[in-house]
Structures are given as C-alpha cells and as structure tokens.
Design a protein around this motif. Structure first.
Motif, mmCIF file in Angstrom:
data_model
loop_
_atom_site.group_PDB
_atom_site.id
_atom_site.type_symbol
_atom_site.label_atom_id
_atom_site.label_comp_id
_atom_site.label_asym_id
_atom_site.label_seq_id
_atom_site.Cartn_x
_atom_site.Cartn_y
_atom_site.Cartn_z
ATOM 1 N N VAL A 1 35.402 46.944 46.352
ATOM 2 C CA VAL A 1 34.296 46.328 45.741
ATOM 3 C C VAL A 1 34.226 44.724 45.621
ATOM 4 N N ARG A 2 33.213 44.059 45.626
ATOM 5 C CA ARG A 2 33.289 42.691 45.217
ATOM 6 C C ARG A 2 34.135 42.680 43.833
ATOM 7 N N GLN A 3 34.636 41.595 43.392
ATOM 8 C CA GLN A 3 35.275 41.332 42.081
ATOM 9 C C GLN A 3 34.246 41.754 41.116
ATOM 10 N N PRO A 4 34.418 42.241 40.057
ATOM 11 C CA PRO A 4 33.391 42.510 39.098
ATOM 12 C C PRO A 4 33.516 41.239 38.246
ATOM 13 N N GLU A 5 32.369 41.384 37.605
ATOM 14 C CA GLU A 5 32.014 39.843 36.741
ATOM 15 C C GLU A 5 33.340 39.531 35.678
ATOM 16 N N PRO A 6 33.520 38.412 35.165
ATOM 17 C CA PRO A 6 34.307 38.241 34.063
ATOM 18 C C PRO A 6 33.937 39.010 32.900
ATOM 19 N N ASN A 7 34.995 39.725 32.317
ATOM 20 C CA ASN A 7 34.759 40.407 30.873
ATOM 21 C C ASN A 7 34.060 41.619 31.428
ATOM 22 N N ASP A 8 34.085 42.259 32.367
ATOM 23 C CA ASP A 8 33.460 43.532 32.608
ATOM 24 C C ASP A 8 33.789 44.438 31.767
ATOM 25 N N PRO A 9 33.326 45.260 30.996
ATOM 26 C CA PRO A 9 33.935 46.159 30.183
ATOM 27 C C PRO A 9 34.635 47.408 30.913
ATOM 28 N N LEU A 10 34.130 47.524 32.250
ATOM 29 C CA LEU A 10 34.693 48.553 32.985
ATOM 30 C C LEU A 10 35.786 48.345 33.651
ATOM 31 N N VAL A 11 36.512 46.922 33.548
ATOM 32 C CA VAL A 11 37.695 46.699 34.303
ATOM 33 C C VAL A 11 38.811 47.102 33.414
ATOM 34 N N ILE A 12 39.658 47.980 34.009
ATOM 35 C CA ILE A 12 40.651 48.644 33.121
ATOM 36 C C ILE A 12 42.131 47.970 33.484
ATOM 37 N N GLU A 13 42.108 47.205 34.437
ATOM 38 C CA GLU A 13 43.204 46.497 34.979
ATOM 39 C C GLU A 13 42.795 45.072 35.429
ATOM 40 N N ASP A 14 43.069 43.844 34.526
ATOM 41 C CA ASP A 14 42.713 42.801 34.874
ATOM 42 C C ASP A 14 43.750 41.932 35.770
ATOM 43 N N ASN A 15 44.915 42.032 35.283
ATOM 44 C CA ASN A 15 46.074 41.248 36.041
ATOM 45 C C ASN A 15 45.618 39.719 36.013
ATOM 46 N N GLY A 16 45.018 39.208 35.224
ATOM 47 C CA GLY A 16 44.860 37.829 35.549
ATOM 48 C C GLY A 16 44.161 37.005 36.679
ATOM 49 N N VAL A 17 43.580 38.037 37.147
ATOM 50 C CA VAL A 17 42.762 37.706 38.471
ATOM 51 C C VAL A 17 41.361 36.659 38.012
ATOM 52 N N SER A 18 41.418 35.522 38.784
ATOM 53 C CA SER A 18 39.966 34.828 38.463
ATOM 54 C C SER A 18 38.994 35.787 39.224
ATOM 55 N N ALA A 19 37.916 36.089 38.735
ATOM 56 C CA ALA A 19 36.808 37.036 39.133
ATOM 57 C C ALA A 19 35.896 36.013 39.867
ATOM 58 N N ARG A 20 35.529 35.012 39.314
ATOM 59 C CA ARG A 20 34.487 34.022 40.188
ATOM 60 C C ARG A 20 35.142 33.563 41.226
ATOM 61 N N PHE A 21 36.581 32.909 41.337
ATOM 62 C CA PHE A 21 37.028 32.291 42.475
ATOM 63 C C PHE A 21 37.271 33.532 43.440
ATOM 64 N N TRP A 22 37.864 34.613 43.339
ATOM 65 C CA TRP A 22 38.156 35.436 44.458
ATOM 66 C C TRP A 22 36.770 36.329 44.885
ATOM 67 N N GLY A 23 35.795 36.363 44.020
ATOM 68 C CA GLY A 23 34.473 36.894 44.380
ATOM 69 C C GLY A 23 33.848 35.947 45.400
ATOM 70 N N THR A 24 34.080 34.794 45.121
ATOM 71 C CA THR A 24 33.275 33.651 46.036
ATOM 72 C C THR A 24 34.379 33.698 47.337
ATOM 73 N N VAL A 25 35.354 33.814 47.439
ATOM 74 C CA VAL A 25 36.226 34.111 48.506
ATOM 75 C C VAL A 25 35.923 35.164 49.245
ATOM 76 N N GLN A 26 35.820 36.197 48.673
ATOM 77 C CA GLN A 26 35.212 37.583 49.429
ATOM 78 C C GLN A 26 33.850 37.267 50.177
ATOM 79 N N ASP A 27 32.977 36.796 49.377
ATOM 80 C CA ASP A 27 31.679 36.372 50.058
ATOM 81 C C ASP A 27 31.864 35.490 51.325
#
Length: 271
Positions: free
Chosen positions: A186-212
C-alpha cells in the motif's frame, strides 16, 4: 504481435519473481503467520504466484512423519492465476503440501496435457484456474465452487486493473459469514495513523511522495504492481462487511521495504 509481447512480459515477470518472491517472503511471512492458520473450508485465492504461503495453512502429521494439508480443516482450494508461466512452480508447491492438483481446462485447455501427481480421498483438491476477478465475467469453475468460506489475496490487489471490482466479486463469492483475508502493498499510511503497528521511524510523507513519483516505472517493471494504492482503506470503505480488522506496517529493513509498506487483516461478510 500484441499477444507475443504479452507472453514475453508474463515470462519476464515469472523469472523475476523467482528471486523477488523469496526476498518478499522474508519480510512478510511474519504477518502471514498471523492470518493463514485460520483459513479454512472451501478456499479461493487470487493471484497466488508460486504459492509459497501454502506452508502456513493448517497441516496435519501423517503416519510417515511428514506433514500435509489438514483435510478436516480445508475441504478444497481453488486458485485464480492469469500468468501461466507461474503454473509449474505453483503446481509443485501445492503437491509438496499434500494437495491433489487439477487444471481447469475450460479456462486453460492446455492443462489437459499436464501431468500431476495422483491423489486419493485423503488429498485435498487443488484447482488451478486461469483468470482474474477484476472484470464482469468470472470463470465458470470459480462460480461452480462458490460460495467460499475463505477468500484471500496476497500482493494481488496491487496488480489488478480494477481493485474495486475485484473486491465486489470477492464479497459476492463469499458465503454469509465467510472471511476475506488480505496482505497487500500500500501507499505509506498517513503520519500518526492509529492503525500502524510498526512505525520503524519511517517518514510517511517523504516515502509516500517517492512512491507516487516512481509508481509509473514500478508498475511497468513489476507486471502492473501499484505501490501507492490504499487497499486497507478501500476494503474498509466499500461497505457491506460485518467487521473489517486490519493493521498497517512501515517496514525499514532496506530501501525497497520503505516504498512497500503493508496492510494486512480480514473482513467478515454478515451471516
């Protein structure tokens, strides 16, 4: 010419997937282990690839000490796979897990010439059907076996042309009270998404843009795989389900995993 190019494209992906599927499995099998042992009854799987995940289904120990699919837990297993270059390894994996494999000759006439291992009453039937569920025409074999107790997709809805139509057909083919199991890129979930159970310090906004940005090229190389769909959200928002329970994961094992976060879970059809 178009047909030849399509066959070459299918062959290229099947060769690539021999390597990539092993790398992919290393990252995602921990989540499959949370879902697959519950899969039961009459089962339909969409886009199984080489079906490496069959080993996580419920097995039983035989008299000779080997293990095989538990026929008291799984009654039949139907797979819907459009890429025929995957069939050889798909068949072998199914047989290694104790299934009796047959090919649906209506959707794949060449299957009548393929030799499969013989099976007895103790072997769960495993049917290989050529096709998809993202159109209006569902293969007759799939309809004949319906309704299903369990339907599953494992990195399939990222590839189909029309995921909404596929989900509509999945819902239609499930029996009342049946369960749809999924694990999807899937596309990177939004920052602070309560359904994320493992965050691992990944920047959601940056890597979501890379995916697009890279998705058009990735889709071309990856046999139609879209890495920026929001499949978990799509399942939850389609309506009709009794319950939808899914989680998101932001892997950070390597560069590739950062552009391939996961949604995994299940949706139950009302009784």
């Amino acid at each position: 010419m178009t047909s030849m190019l399509s066959l070459a494209y299918d062959w290229f992906f099947s060769a690539l997937w021999i390597i990539e599927s092993e790398r992919n499995d290393e990252k995602v099998n921990v989540y499959r282990k949370m879902l697959w042992p519950s899969i039961s009854g009459k089962v339909l799987e969409l886009g199984p690839g080489y079906a490496q995940s069959l080993k996580f289904l419920k097995h039983t120990t035989l008299k000779d000490g080997s293990t095989s699919i538990d026929p008291t837990f799984i009654q039949s297993y139907t797979v819907l796979e459009p890429n025929t270059f995957l069939y050889n390894r798909l068949q072998k994996n199914a047989e290694l897990n104790g299934f009796h494999v047959t090919y649906d000759t209506m959707s794949y006439p060449e299957g009548s010439d393929i030799v499969t291992m013989g099976g007895g009453d103790e072997n769960v039937p495993f049917s290989i059907v050529k096709g998809t569920l993202d159109g209006d025409e569902i293969p007759q074999k799939v309809l004949d076996e319906a309704p299903y107790d369990s339907i599953l997709t494992s990195f399939s809805l990222c590839t189909v042309r029309n995921p909404e139509k596929s989900l509509e057909n999945i819902f239609k083919l499930l029996r009342p009270g049946g369960t749809y199991y999924f694990i999807e890129h899937v596309r990177q979930p939004e920052p602070n998404d309560p359904l994320v159970i493992e965050d691992n310090g990944v920047s959601a906004r940056f890597w979501g843009t890379v995916q697009d940005l890279i998705n058009p090229v990735w889709k071309l190389v990856g046999h139609g795989c879209n890495i920026n769909r929001r499949t978990g959200e799509t399942v939850a928002k389609m309506g009709g389900w009794q319950t939808v329970d899914y989680k998101n994961v932001r892997p950070a094992i390597d560069l590739q995993s950062r552009i391939m976060p996961l949604s995994f879970g299940k949706a139950i059809k009302p009784e």
